[in-house]
Design an enzyme around this catalytic site. Structure first.
Site, PDB file in Angstrom:
ATOM      1  N   LYS A  14      19.333  -3.858  -5.509  1.00 37.67           N
ATOM      2  CA  LYS A  14      18.102  -4.065  -6.637  1.00 37.67           C
ATOM      3  C   LYS A  14      16.930  -4.707  -6.763  1.00 37.67           C
ATOM      4  CE  LYS A  14      19.621  -6.170 -10.647  1.00 37.67           C
ATOM      5  NZ  LYS A  14      21.502  -6.337 -11.591  1.00 37.67           N
ATOM      6  N   ARG A  23      23.009  -4.363 -24.104  1.00 41.12           N
ATOM      7  CA  ARG A  23      21.509  -4.193 -23.469  1.00 41.12           C
ATOM      8  C   ARG A  23      21.940  -2.113 -23.099  1.00 41.12           C
ATOM      9  NH1 ARG A  23      20.227  -6.751 -17.476  1.00 41.12           N
ATOM     10  NH2 ARG A  23      21.769  -5.323 -17.252  1.00 41.12           N
ATOM     11  N   HIS A  45      28.660  -4.327 -18.810  1.00 44.41           N
ATOM     12  CA  HIS A  45      28.838  -5.713 -18.141  1.00 44.41           C
ATOM     13  C   HIS A  45      28.163  -7.003 -18.968  1.00 44.41           C
ATOM     14  CE1 HIS A  45      25.596  -7.367 -15.400  1.00 44.41           C
ATOM     15  NE2 HIS A  45      24.638  -7.542 -16.104  1.00 44.41           N
ATOM     16  N   ARG A 103      30.951  -5.404  -8.791  1.00 51.22           N
ATOM     17  CA  ARG A 103      29.757  -6.164  -8.645  1.00 51.22           C
ATOM     18  C   ARG A 103      28.839  -7.139  -8.355  1.00 51.22           C
ATOM     19  NH1 ARG A 103      30.011  -3.338 -14.128  1.00 51.22           N
ATOM     20  NH2 ARG A 103      28.443  -4.648 -14.243  1.00 51.22           N
ATOM     21  N   ASP A 129      -4.268 -17.327  -3.040  1.00 53.35           N
ATOM     22  CA  ASP A 129      -3.726 -17.130  -1.775  1.00 53.35           C
ATOM     23  C   ASP A 129      -2.982 -18.541  -1.139  1.00 53.35           C
ATOM     24  OD1 ASP A 129      -4.699 -14.329  -2.239  1.00 53.35           O
ATOM     25  OD2 ASP A 129      -6.364 -15.335  -2.084  1.00 53.35           O
TER      26      ASP A 129
END
Ligand SMILES: *Cc1c(COP(=O)(O)O)cnc(C)c1O
Length: 885
Positions: free
Chosen positions: A549, A647, A679, A735, A828
């Site tokens: 992810k 969650r 999880h 995982r 920047d």
């Protein structure tokens, strides 16, 4: 040999310091390679200034220095006094590059060898070597070294020119407009040789015609009485000659060394025929015939160990030039038989498991890839498997994509297996697949190691015998495919002699520039090796899903996906359906699990992509089933249980709901129950009581499911921390995310020995200047200089993920030392204090995460300073920061 007198006269330089050394073996501009009795020439380059290394040069035995007078004045008193105490000659000039050119010009005039200049799109170096080899049979002949072929390289190599040389054979590079003309002014060739014109280095030229015009400058730069040798078979050269020959002095004579239409006997009087490659894999050569006959018919057999039809062209050029200089034909033929392939140019090497490597890693362009494939095919014959390992071809202007595709369309006639390395090269693979090549025989990889490993796997399936396989290895210079060759050599310890780019300088050079001077470097080999560590840790019965992810935690999901799948992972995890799209678009077919919420309106997309979906409610399961039926597809699902993370997931207490959901998932049409998972909230904590409690709750759920006969095939729970610290939690699959990237899950769950971080975040100094005391730095002038301060401005800011507040990075690394941030970080840009590092120059490398010399600044350290975790630091590096690997 360079005489001080010649040098001073040619450059009008000043003898700043005399010593007993009045002649030098050669010029050298790289202190990493300097030998005693050379004169060190300090040049300013893109990545540094030689003047910063003069003491190093002296320490390594340089007996002379050629320096810029202005820079010399700025040396510290200490440096000056060290130099003054050395037995060393110092010459000062205005501009060292120009001085080298002046020397080159002067020395060619003093010793006046006949200068032969060789240029063309490809084959310059081989042709230069072949001509020099032939001429050496009768004359003392100088040749420019290796491929030193530009305004710096040619003068540097001419430091070795001597009075005895009757010929100087020089290779002229053609990397930008005006280069050939400028080089010709310096070396003033009497003889020009043009090998061919094809689309390479096109990023510097607007078109092929423009490149042709540039190469044609060699002809128009020849003096009265000059000779021009060219390849008439090349249609672009023919067209060029028609236009340009009138611009050359009238007494220049033109000689085709390869006549047009040679293969079809069109040219009256001269017949040239290439016989192809003959012999066995172990003893092979290229040969061809040349019949010349106006008065009498003469047939000449040309033969050498150079491989490939294009090398026949090389032989012909050397042959014709040799004859034109009055060398007896049989001597020329004999000289040709001694020619051996140069490193990286279709050079056959013994490979592992008795394979033959055809190392062609010097560079790559469409024409040379095709020539390489033809040679591979011809050499392998009937008995051997033909394997091509191809990296990207670069510098093709906007023809890049099509050039790769074109190779892919044809490749199946030349090879049995195709392995690609890099992103452009995947287009070759895609096109090969479309053209019908067996998918099993196409392997796409992102790293050198994976490419070599893929070849090893193929070799393992073949019976081990002499020349069981011939392997062509090729790619553009920057892709460094010689590393793949090295990994496949039977005698890898010979790599430094037999391969290209083996000097320390080359090994260190990363000359693939990112699109901007702020970039992230990803070491995919580290990711591959970390994945192998995890896979071997959990053993063959436990699968590995890698969490990809957030663009693989900022590391670039596509390349990471390819790499982990080659190194033991069998499944990928993403947060959203959208994250799966680029993976599927790139033909990654491995199973992908979406961890997050998939709204109804995206279910069809999920089905189209063939991803596995996380479910935690019966209504959603039913909706998914309907979508699947409508599309006549099956979707794999994983049931998510919340055991204490709070969650996504069905609460573990609601056991009947979980059982019902699992049952439905296994029965509803269009659904396939693939897994169940949970999880952990605190797997990375010092105190393991919470994670153990979650594990017990999950085990309770699983026990019930087992009793009902409903245990899904893949049970999984462990993230990186649990994978490392809680083996009971590994179940059927782990995982990991953070550990794959070589980052610590937490201060309490550390990575074992052998894991390496894969990401470095770097920028380059954009300005260095003194700011007086009492001045403000950056927005709000929150920092006021307490004393005169030397600052460096850096082109990186919060819009790159270089955070502004509440805390910032604190400091960065320059020249292996810490430099503190001054004032606020802008969008920047930002400023650092380098008062204590006065040698800092514009363009110097700055490390924001990673190593520099002995110093390191880890993502973990940065996270500490920002008050967050390493996960956030790396995944916040924004998309506008280019990634290089
Ligand atoms: C991100 C994530 C992981 C990986 O976690 P790491 O701590 O990076 O190993 C595993 N599982 C799920 C559901 C995740 O969201």
């Amino acid at each position: 040999m360079i005489y001080l007198d010649h040098l001073l006269k040619a450059t009008q330089g000043t003898l700043r310091q005399a010593s007993k050394h009045v002649h030098f073996q050669a010029f050298n501009h790289d202190t990493r390679q300097i030998s005693p009795h050379e004169i060190f020439v300090a040049v300013r380059g893109e990545r540094g200034n030689g003047h910063d290394h003069v003491l190093d040069a002296v320490r390594k035995g340089a007996t002379g220095l050629l320096l810029s007078g202005q820079t010399f004045q700025q040396f510290s008193e200490q440096t000056k006094s060290v130099l003054a105490n050395e037995e060393i000659t110092i010459v000062l000039v205005e501009d060292t590059r120009r001085a080298l050119q002046q020397y080159a010009s002067a020395i060619l005039e003093i010793w006046h060898p006949t200068v032969i200049a060789v240029t063309g799109s490809v084959g310059k170096t081989s042709t230069k070597e072949a001509i020099a080899t032939v001429l050496s049979r009768q004359f003392t002949t100088f040749r420019s070294w290796q491929n030193y072929n530009d305004m710096l390289g040619i003068p540097l190599s001419l430091g070795r020119l001597e009075a005895r040389h009757e010929y100087a054979v020089l290779e002229l590079g053609c990397d930008h407009p005006g280069e050939i003309a400028a080089l010709s002014r310096v070396v003033r060739p009497q003889i020009g040789v043009l090998t061919n014109i094809s689309p390479v280095q096109l990023q510097y030229f607007s078109s092929l015609e423009h490149l042709a015009f540039e190469l044609g400058t060699l002809l128009t730069s020849l003096p009265e009485g000059g000779q021009f040798f060219y390849n008439q078979e090349d249609p672009i050269i023919r067209a060029l000659l028609e236009q340009r020959v009138h611009h050359a002095p009238s007494t220049v004579s033109c000689h085709p060394f390869l006549p047009a239409g040679y293969a079809v006997d069109e040219q009256p009087g001269v017949t040239v025929r290439w016989d192809g490659i003959q012999g066995t894999i172990k003893r092979r050569h290229t040969s061809g015939e040349l019949e010349r006959g106006e008065d009498e018919q003469v047939t000449v057999q040309l033969r050498s160990q150079l491989l490939g039809e294009h090398q026949f062209t090389t032989m012909l050029a050397a042959y014709q030039i040799g004859l034109s200089r009055g060398i007896y034909p049989s001597l020329v033929e004999q000289a040709l038989t001694t020619l051996k392939p140069l490193p990286g140019r279709l050079n056959p090497l013994p490979g592992i498991r008795q394979s033959v490597l055809l190392d062609d890693t010097h560079n790559a362009a469409p024409a040379s890839v095709k020539a390489g494939l033809q040679t591979l095919s011809a050499l392998a014959g009937e008995r051997s498997q033909r394997i091509a390992i191809l990296g990207d071809m670069l510098h093709l202007g906007d023809t890049e994509a099509e050039a790769h595709r074109a190779i892919g369309r044809e490749i199946s006639q030349y090879v049995d297996y195709l392995i690609t390395r890099g992103e452009w090269a995947t287009l070759i693979a895609e096109e090969a697949r479309q053209a019908g090549m067996d998918n099993e025989r196409i392997i796409m990889t992102s790293t050198h190691e994976d490419a070599a490993q893929a070849a090893r796997r193929i070799l393992n399936t073949l019976p081990e015998s002499d020349g069981c396989a011939v392997i062509l290895i090729k790619g553009s210079e920057e892709i460094r495919m010689e590393r793949v060759t090295e990994l496949l050599m039977a005698r890898p310890w010979e790599a430094s002699e037999l391969l290209v780019r083996q000097t320390p300088g080359w090994k260190k050079t990363i000359f693939r520039h990112a699109e901007r001077p702020t970039w992230v470097e990803i070491d995919l080999n580290a990711i591959g090796s970390n994945t192998r560590h995890i896979a071997s840790m959990v053993g063959p019965r436990t699968r590995v899903l890698v969490a990809l992810k957030a663009d693989a935690y900022g590391h670039g999901a596509l390349k990471v996906a390819r790499t982990v799948l080659q190194n033991g992972a069998s499944m990928l995890g993403v947060a959203t359906v959208s994250e799966a799209i680029p993976l599927r678009d790139a033909h990654i077919t491995a199973p992908i699990l979406v961890f997050g919420y998939v709204p109804r309106w995206q279910m069809r997309e999920a089905l189209r992509l063939g991803v596995s979906v996380t479910i935690y409610s019966r209504e959603e399961a039913q909706a998914l089933s309907q979508a699947a039926q409508a599309l006549d597809k099956t979707v794999r699902v994983h049931v998510k249980v919340d055991t204490g993370m709070g969650r996504l997931g069905v609460r573990f207490e609601e056991l009947p709901t979980i059982i019902e959901l699992v049952r439905e998932a296994s029965q509803l049409p269009g659904l396939e129950l693939e897994g169940i998972y949970t999880h952990f909230a605190q797997a990375d904590a010092e105190d393991q009581s919470h994670v153990r409690m979650q594990l017990e709750r999950f085990q309770g759920v699983l026990q019930q499911l087992e009793e009902e006969g409903l245990r899904p095939p893949i049970v999984h729970a462990a993230n990186s921390a649990a994978t490392l610290s809680l083996p009971e939690a590994r179940f059927d699959m782990v995982r990991p995310g953070i550990a794959i990237y070589g980052l610590e899950p937490s201060p309490f769950v550390r990575l074992p020995e052998g894991f390496r971080p894969a990401l470095a975040f770097k920028t380059q100094v954009s300005q260095v200047k003194w700011i007086p005391a009492g001045e403000g730095i950056s927005y709000g002038s929150t920092y006021i200089t307490p004393r005169p301060t030397l600052i460096a401005v850096l082109p990186v800011g919060y819009a790159d993920g270089f955070r502004r507040s509440p805390q910032n990075w604190g400091s960065v690394l320059i020249h292996g030392q810490e430099a503190s941030l001054l004032g606020r970080v802008c969008m920047d840009q930002c400023m650092v204090d380098v008062t204590h590092i006065p040698q800092v120059r514009m363009g110097d490398e700055v490390v924001l995460i990673g190593r520099q010399g002995e110093a390191t600044l880890t993502a973990e350290e940065v996270a500490n300073r920002l008050g967050t975790v390493n996960y956030e630091v790396v995944s916040e590096l924004l998309a506008r920061v280019p990634r290089v690997d």
